[in-house]
Design a protein around this motif. Sequence first.
Motif, PDB file in Angstrom:
ATOM      1  N   PRO A  38      13.858  18.878   5.409  1.00 23.10           N
ATOM      2  CA  PRO A  38      13.278  18.869   6.759  1.00 23.10           C
ATOM      3  C   PRO A  38      13.338  20.221   7.484  1.00 23.10           C
ATOM      4  O   PRO A  38      12.469  20.515   8.297  1.00 23.10           O
ATOM      5  CB  PRO A  38      14.116  17.821   7.496  1.00 23.10           C
ATOM      6  CG  PRO A  38      14.638  16.927   6.411  1.00 23.10           C
ATOM      7  CD  PRO A  38      14.892  17.836   5.255  1.00 23.10           C
ATOM      8  N   LYS A 185       7.153  16.873   6.897  1.00 19.32           N
ATOM      9  CA  LYS A 185       7.288  18.309   6.649  1.00 19.32           C
ATOM     10  C   LYS A 185       5.960  18.795   6.066  1.00 19.32           C
ATOM     11  O   LYS A 185       5.676  18.642   4.876  1.00 19.32           O
ATOM     12  CB  LYS A 185       8.437  18.546   5.671  1.00 19.32           C
ATOM     13  CG  LYS A 185       8.628  19.996   5.226  1.00 19.32           C
ATOM     14  CD  LYS A 185       9.300  20.826   6.289  1.00 19.32           C
ATOM     15  CE  LYS A 185       9.664  22.209   5.761  1.00 19.32           C
ATOM     16  NZ  LYS A 185      10.732  22.166   4.730  1.00 19.32           N
ATOM     17  N   SER A 191       6.728  21.171  11.004  1.00 22.05           N
ATOM     18  CA  SER A 191       7.079  19.763  10.813  1.00 22.05           C
ATOM     19  C   SER A 191       6.886  19.038  12.142  1.00 22.05           C
ATOM     20  O   SER A 191       6.907  19.655  13.208  1.00 22.05           O
ATOM     21  CB  SER A 191       8.521  19.607  10.324  1.00 22.05           C
ATOM     22  OG  SER A 191       9.443  19.967  11.341  1.00 22.05           O
TER      23      SER A 191
END
Length: 338
Positions: A38, A185, A191
Amino acid sequence: MKKINLKIIVVGFLFLINYELQAQTDNTTDASNEYCIPALKGIPIGKGVSFEYQTMPNISIETHDKTGLFGDSKNTIKNNSHIEAKLKIPIINKPYLNILGGLKYTFEEYHFKNLSENSNPFYRSLEDKALKSIGANVTIIKPTKSKKFWILRASTDFNGDYSSHASGNLTDYLKFSIAPALGWKVNDNFSYALGLSYNYRFGNPLILPIIAINKNFNKKWGIEALLPLFIKSRYIHNKSLNWLNKIEIDGASYKLNNLKPELTQYSNIHLHRSAIQFSSRIEKKLVGWLWAASEIGFQKNLTYNVTNSNRSKKDIIFENTLKSGLLFNVSLFISPRK
């Protein structure tokens, strides 16, 4: 109703995670064996240990008595100071699961000008009294073998002017927040996530839809947002110097117990505050993982009510208006850069 809503959020989040894990197990055509990461490229990880001191000087306050018993009043808060200490501990750090635990302690004090025996009992009750918050939190991040990741943040805090001999139910001081979300992502520089948040940022406990965005425009500039709670720009000058600018909704709810005799007729007094803050912050590495930061900002009050309930608009005793003012913050923190 509030408990039912919280259960729906938690159960729904766990159900979705289980569904996603089952889908991954069943999907044998997925050629990728790597879990999503992430974090964006080049963004330092968070603070492991931090200590902050913030002060707001000379804030004018006007109080409207909603009961008709005390009368309207004015004064000046010559200093409102905050001390905050935080600790974050990695519990599990695996490619398929990250769990981070945290502890927090905050201490807030008010000092008024020209108080006397005839001053508003709320002012006299708040003078030199510590409003404390002791809490714990957990962040769970579940990457998938795709571009998606799940995130759950939850915290519980005891907020108030409690002491060892405080009366009343301990749960009166308990404040709980939770925010589940599903993120994507897109690439190493972008993201986003969609979810829900139950929190006290607006003084009242509210369930809000949230949109999280994290974007690198280039190696220096980026933006991070959790709408509608905050939006922050970042400028990473080098590995030792950062410049951050933020607009944020800040708020809390405190149970008040140590009151002047005029207010003891009320059994469930709470102070609810919320404000919008605009701030600019410089972070500088001192040595190793040790950093220092200096921040200056401006705060505009939204809500500052004293009620005989855990709601900011219900059973109001004093409705306060605070003038906008400057804030100053200094801090030390430890932040591993890798």
